[in-house]
Design a protein around this motif. Sequence first.
Motif, short mmCIF file in Angstrom:
data_model
loop_
_atom_site.label_atom_id
_atom_site.label_comp_id
_atom_site.label_asym_id
_atom_site.label_seq_id
_atom_site.Cartn_x
_atom_site.Cartn_y
_atom_site.Cartn_z
N MET A 1 -25.67 114.51 10.00
CA MET A 1 -24.92 114.38 8.88
C MET A 1 -23.54 115.31 9.56
N ILE A 2 -22.21 114.71 9.36
CA ILE A 2 -20.95 115.24 9.74
C ILE A 2 -20.54 115.95 8.48
N ARG A 3 -20.37 117.17 8.40
CA ARG A 3 -19.85 117.96 7.23
C ARG A 3 -18.74 118.29 7.13
N ASN A 4 -17.85 117.91 8.05
CA ASN A 4 -16.40 118.07 8.05
C ASN A 4 -15.87 116.74 7.81
N ARG A 5 -14.87 116.49 6.99
CA ARG A 5 -14.27 115.52 6.62
C ARG A 5 -13.22 114.95 7.63
N ASN A 6 -12.55 115.84 8.28
CA ASN A 6 -11.51 115.41 9.27
C ASN A 6 -12.43 115.00 10.61
N LYS A 7 -13.29 115.71 10.96
CA LYS A 7 -14.28 114.96 12.14
C LYS A 7 -14.97 113.72 11.77
N LEU A 8 -15.47 113.43 10.49
CA LEU A 8 -16.09 112.11 10.19
C LEU A 8 -14.79 111.15 10.25
N TYR A 9 -13.57 111.49 9.74
CA TYR A 9 -12.53 110.37 9.83
C TYR A 9 -12.13 110.25 11.31
N PHE A 10 -12.04 111.09 11.99
CA PHE A 10 -11.55 111.10 13.62
C PHE A 10 -12.39 110.23 14.28
N PHE A 11 -14.03 110.59 13.88
CA PHE A 11 -14.96 109.78 14.66
C PHE A 11 -14.87 108.31 14.22
N LEU A 12 -14.91 108.00 12.93
CA LEU A 12 -15.19 106.63 12.42
C LEU A 12 -13.78 105.95 12.90
N PHE A 13 -12.57 106.46 12.68
CA PHE A 13 -11.34 105.80 13.12
C PHE A 13 -11.27 105.63 14.61
N THR A 14 -11.69 106.39 15.41
CA THR A 14 -11.88 106.16 17.13
C THR A 14 -13.02 105.17 17.17
N ALA A 15 -14.03 105.07 16.70
CA ALA A 15 -15.13 104.20 16.66
C ALA A 15 -14.62 102.73 16.60
N CYS A 16 -13.74 102.62 15.47
CA CYS A 16 -13.08 101.38 14.93
C CYS A 16 -12.15 100.97 16.02
N ILE A 17 -11.27 101.94 16.73
CA ILE A 17 -10.34 101.44 17.58
C ILE A 17 -11.17 100.86 18.89
N PHE A 18 -12.13 101.55 19.27
CA PHE A 18 -12.95 101.17 20.40
C PHE A 18 -13.58 99.83 19.97
N GLY A 19 -14.14 99.50 18.95
CA GLY A 19 -14.47 98.40 18.36
C GLY A 19 -13.65 97.15 18.35
N TYR A 20 -12.39 97.37 17.90
CA TYR A 20 -11.15 96.40 17.90
C TYR A 20 -10.83 96.02 19.41
N VAL A 21 -10.71 97.05 20.32
CA VAL A 21 -10.56 96.77 21.78
C VAL A 21 -12.02 95.77 22.44
N TRP A 22 -13.07 96.21 21.89
CA TRP A 22 -14.01 95.49 22.57
C TRP A 22 -14.23 94.02 21.85
N LEU A 23 -13.88 93.91 20.56
CA LEU A 23 -13.59 92.63 19.92
C LEU A 23 -12.48 91.82 20.50
N TYR A 24 -11.44 92.47 20.73
CA TYR A 24 -10.28 91.61 21.32
C TYR A 24 -10.59 91.03 22.85
N PHE A 25 -11.35 91.94 23.42
CA PHE A 25 -11.85 91.49 24.82
C PHE A 25 -12.72 90.45 24.81
N ASN A 26 -13.50 90.42 24.00
CA ASN A 26 -14.56 89.43 24.09
C ASN A 26 -13.88 88.05 23.08
N PHE A 27 -13.06 88.48 22.07
CA PHE A 27 -12.20 87.27 21.49
C PHE A 27 -11.50 86.34 22.36
N SER A 28 -10.76 87.15 23.15
CA SER A 28 -9.81 86.47 24.42
C SER A 28 -10.50 85.99 25.33
N ASN A 29 -11.67 86.51 25.59
CA ASN A 29 -12.57 85.99 26.72
C ASN A 29 -13.46 84.57 26.36
N SER A 30 -12.90 83.48 27.19
CA SER A 30 -13.53 82.06 26.71
C SER A 30 -14.94 81.96 27.25
#
Length: 137
Positions: A1-30
């Motif tokens: 459990m992450i008890r600190n709001r800012n740590k949670l928000y940073f972690f999830l926001f960063t994870a989403c950014i990496f996810g977008y990059v991963w999806l972009y790589f796979n979306f653009s990869n034919s």
Amino acid sequence: MIRNRNKLYFFLFTACIFGYVWLYFNFSNSNINSGITACYFKNLTSLPCPSCGSTRSAVSILNGNFIDAFLINPLGFIVVTIMFIIPIWILLDLILKKDSFFNFYKTSEKKLQKPIIYIPLLVLILANWIWNIKKLL
């Protein structure tokens, strides 16, 4: 459990950014079905994990192929939903100086610790895993 709001928000926001990059790589990869996998479990055991195919499912959703996405892995719908809702919710919390997502996270975590909630979810994940193995994902 992450008890600190800012740590949670940073972690999830960063994870989403990496996810977008991963999806972009796979979306653009034919050559998305090249057989190359980033799944450590599948690389070690040659069996798919419960989430194997989630990226291909998400890419299918982004292409508008909802039935294909479901047949590949229904977890892709959850991934796409989370990746679109969480960053917007976090940004709204930061702009409006609220803790609504953090409170939702804490409440959800408490509910997920109850057997009446987590056992059916585990059964669904196990069923998805068996389905992934059966269809030779």
